[in-house]
Design a protein around this motif. Structure first.
Motif, short mmCIF file in Angstrom:
data_model
loop_
_atom_site.label_atom_id
_atom_site.label_comp_id
_atom_site.label_asym_id
_atom_site.label_seq_id
_atom_site.Cartn_x
_atom_site.Cartn_y
_atom_site.Cartn_z
N LEU A 1 49.81 -18.79 93.61
CA LEU A 1 48.47 -19.34 93.81
C LEU A 1 48.11 -19.34 95.30
O LEU A 1 46.95 -19.10 95.68
CB LEU A 1 48.39 -20.75 93.22
CG LEU A 1 47.00 -21.35 93.03
CD1 LEU A 1 46.14 -20.43 92.19
CD2 LEU A 1 47.08 -22.73 92.40
N ILE A 2 49.10 -19.63 96.15
CA ILE A 2 48.87 -19.58 97.60
C ILE A 2 48.54 -18.15 98.03
O ILE A 2 47.69 -17.92 98.90
CB ILE A 2 50.09 -20.13 98.35
CG1 ILE A 2 50.28 -21.62 98.02
CG2 ILE A 2 49.92 -19.95 99.86
CD1 ILE A 2 51.52 -22.23 98.64
N GLN A 3 49.25 -17.17 97.42
CA GLN A 3 48.98 -15.77 97.73
C GLN A 3 47.54 -15.41 97.36
O GLN A 3 46.85 -14.71 98.11
CB GLN A 3 49.95 -14.88 96.95
CG GLN A 3 49.83 -13.40 97.23
CD GLN A 3 50.32 -13.04 98.61
OE1 GLN A 3 51.35 -13.53 99.06
NE2 GLN A 3 49.59 -12.18 99.31
N PHE A 4 47.08 -15.92 96.21
CA PHE A 4 45.70 -15.66 95.79
C PHE A 4 44.70 -16.31 96.75
O PHE A 4 43.69 -15.71 97.12
CB PHE A 4 45.50 -16.17 94.37
CG PHE A 4 44.13 -15.88 93.81
CD1 PHE A 4 43.84 -14.65 93.25
CD2 PHE A 4 43.13 -16.84 93.86
CE1 PHE A 4 42.59 -14.38 92.74
CE2 PHE A 4 41.86 -16.58 93.36
CZ PHE A 4 41.60 -15.34 92.80
N LYS B 1 49.55 -18.09 105.62
CA LYS B 1 50.59 -17.10 105.86
C LYS B 1 51.90 -17.78 106.26
O LYS B 1 52.99 -17.36 105.83
CB LYS B 1 50.13 -16.14 106.96
CG LYS B 1 51.01 -14.92 107.14
CD LYS B 1 50.98 -14.02 105.93
CE LYS B 1 51.82 -12.77 106.16
NZ LYS B 1 51.89 -11.92 104.95
N LEU B 2 51.80 -18.82 107.07
CA LEU B 2 52.98 -19.58 107.46
C LEU B 2 53.63 -20.26 106.26
O LEU B 2 54.86 -20.25 106.10
CB LEU B 2 52.58 -20.61 108.52
CG LEU B 2 53.71 -21.49 109.08
CD1 LEU B 2 54.75 -20.63 109.78
CD2 LEU B 2 53.15 -22.54 110.03
N VAL B 3 52.80 -20.82 105.38
CA VAL B 3 53.32 -21.47 104.16
C VAL B 3 54.01 -20.45 103.26
O VAL B 3 55.07 -20.74 102.67
CB VAL B 3 52.17 -22.19 103.42
CG1 VAL B 3 52.64 -22.69 102.05
CG2 VAL B 3 51.65 -23.35 104.24
N LEU B 4 53.45 -19.26 103.15
CA LEU B 4 54.07 -18.21 102.33
C LEU B 4 55.44 -17.83 102.87
O LEU B 4 56.40 -17.61 102.10
CB LEU B 4 53.16 -16.98 102.29
CG LEU B 4 51.97 -17.05 101.34
CD1 LEU B 4 51.10 -15.80 101.50
CD2 LEU B 4 52.44 -17.16 99.89
N GLU B 5 55.58 -17.75 104.18
CA GLU B 5 56.87 -17.41 104.78
C GLU B 5 57.90 -18.51 104.49
O GLU B 5 59.07 -18.22 104.19
CB GLU B 5 56.71 -17.22 106.29
CG GLU B 5 55.88 -16.01 106.68
CD GLU B 5 56.53 -14.70 106.26
OE1 GLU B 5 57.78 -14.65 106.19
OE2 GLU B 5 55.79 -13.75 105.99
N ALA C 1 40.74 -16.31 101.46
CA ALA C 1 40.46 -16.60 102.87
C ALA C 1 40.17 -15.31 103.65
O ALA C 1 39.29 -15.28 104.52
CB ALA C 1 41.64 -17.35 103.49
N LEU C 2 40.90 -14.25 103.33
CA LEU C 2 40.64 -12.96 103.97
C LEU C 2 39.24 -12.45 103.65
O LEU C 2 38.55 -11.91 104.52
CB LEU C 2 41.69 -11.94 103.53
CG LEU C 2 43.09 -12.09 104.16
CD1 LEU C 2 44.08 -11.19 103.45
CD2 LEU C 2 43.04 -11.75 105.64
#
Length: 433
Positions: free
Chosen positions: A102-105, A87-91, A110-111
């Motif tokens: 790909l990070i979102q996927f 989540k931090l990387v996405l921000e 992980a969820l």
């Protein structure tokens, strides 16, 4: 032919976009970031497992509930850390406008891992755990690939109208899913909270039971309010039929309301508490094991559980053998022949009874609490005697002190050649001749 050409064009375009993604440096940067995040999360979770005794060592049966809750929590730490870091990387990517599909996927994956571990860790019922897995995980996956919103839209269109009342398939499914989860959550939280409260050594037993009961009522009230809100019922409208509900409680639910209020009164006046030995006049008796909203559970000495309505403790008289003091006085009766030296017998029996490890005796014990043997009455066949003794606890099926003393008295009488009488009758035959 035109439609086939459009299909071929679409496939070609998709393949071209996929090939561009595979050769793009941003894709490999995302893959490296994801691998790094997962490896870091796994390393930290593994360190927590080996460094913390609470996490790695299996607790005992009587351990604190928080100790039991902490065991195996490293399995939750791994996906939770991955979720936080991703989540931090996405921000960061959003701020600098980097690609992050790909990070979102991977965040969605992980969820799903975290949710699956939650179900395995906390849902003890196997059927309910399977139900949660077959409902929650597919819903999470559909949300991940973007199909959940269209499915919800379709389910909202499927509805039944009854006058001014409308029921949709989506609303019904939502109430059913959240209802199962909320009632499970309320029950599990109530049991966990009750166990935590009962482990508090600075509170007495009645206070613990009052707090556990209030927690149970508060949790289920919260669950019902949330469920009514999910169903779309305006909570302010409950005041309209509050009077009718009161009438219903007064008539149809009178017994349930009476038992519930009686349970609260019992806990507040502290007339009984857990582990007290209760005996109703000529009826059931046993140890108090649990207070419920409608009844109290008694455990008999032979392992049976009796559910006694709470109202019975208010309206009926009963004996609480261990209300104030665990020290109790008991009595054992026996008989001897008339020819027995009763004074000598009393001394012999007192000495024999004093040998039992659970009988209170000794020079430091007050005279009135020492074992005593006396004459009860003069019977048809012998002198009726009794032995009084004090002990800690209850002389029940698990603690058969009275039975031990009867055997001890019998052996003592035989050892000293003291006769135990039996009914005797003299028959005279009269002949007129």
């Amino acid at each position: 032919m035109k439609s086939m050409e459009e299909i071929e064009t679409g496939i070609t375009e998709s393949l071209r976009e996929l090939s561009e993604l595979l050769v793009a440096s941003a894709t490999y940067i995302q893959i490296g970031t994801i691998l790094g995040v997962y490896l870091l999360s796994f390393f930290l979770a593994n360190q927590i497992k080996h460094k913390s005794v609470w996490v790695s060592t299996e607790p005992h049966k009587d351990s604190h509930p928080l100790r039991k809750l902490a065991f195996g929590s490293h399995l939750l730490v791994f996906p939770l850390l991955a979720i936080i870091v991703l989540k931090l990387v996405l921000e960061i990517n959003a701020q600098y406008q980097y690609e992050s599909w790909l990070i979102q996927f991977s965040l969605g994956v992980a969820l799903m891992l975290f949710l699956n571990q939650l179900i395995k860790r906390f849902v003890k019922n196997s059927i309910l755990a399977k139900l949660f897995q077959w409902i929650a995980l597919p819903l999470m996956f559909l949300s991940l690939i973007g199909w959940l919103a269209p499915i919800i839209s379709v389910l909202e269109q499927i509805r039944i109208d009854i006058g001014n009342f409308s029921i949709s398939a989506y609303g019904l499914a939502r109430v059913l899913i959240f209802g199962i989860f909320l009632f499970w959550f309320g029950r599990a939280s109530s049991h966990f909270g009750r166990d935590v409260i009962r482990k508090q050594t600075n509170l007495d037993n009645p206070t613990k039971e009052i707090m556990a009961k209030l927690l149970e009522v508060a949790l289920f009230t919260f669950v019902i309010m949330v469920l009514l809100n999910i169903m779309g019922i305006n909570l302010t409208a409950l005041a309209v039929f509050g009077g009718a509900l009161g009438v219903g409680i007064g008539f149809g639910l009178q017994s349930i309301a009476s038992n519930f209020i009686s349970g609260i009164i019992i806990l507040l006046d502290r007339s009984i508490t857990v582990d007290d030995y209760i005996e109703f006049e000529g009826e059931s008796k046993g140890y108090v094991r649990e207070f419920r909203m409608r009844y109290t559970t008694l455990e008999t000495f032979d392992g049976k559980f009796i559910m006694v309505p709470n109202e019975k403790f208010i309206s009926n008289s009963f004996i609480n053998w261990s209300h104030k003091d665990l020290k109790q006085r008991f009595r054992v009766d026996f008989s001897v022949a008339y020819k027995t030296d009763v004074r000598q017998l009393c001394e012999i029996i007192r000495e024999a009874v004093s040998q039992h490890p659970q009988v209170i005796c000794g020079e430091d014990v007050p005279f009135e609490e020492r074992p005593d043997c006396e004459i009860d009455s003069f019977g048809d066949s012998g002198v009726n005697m009794f032995v009084e003794f004090w002990m800690y606890g209850i002389d029940d099926g698990k603690n058969r002190v009275g039975g031990d003393l009867m055997l001890l008295i019998f052996e003592t009488l035989k050892e000293h050649d003291i006769e135990i009488p039996f009914p005797q009758r003299e028959v005279r035959v009269l002949n007129e001749e």
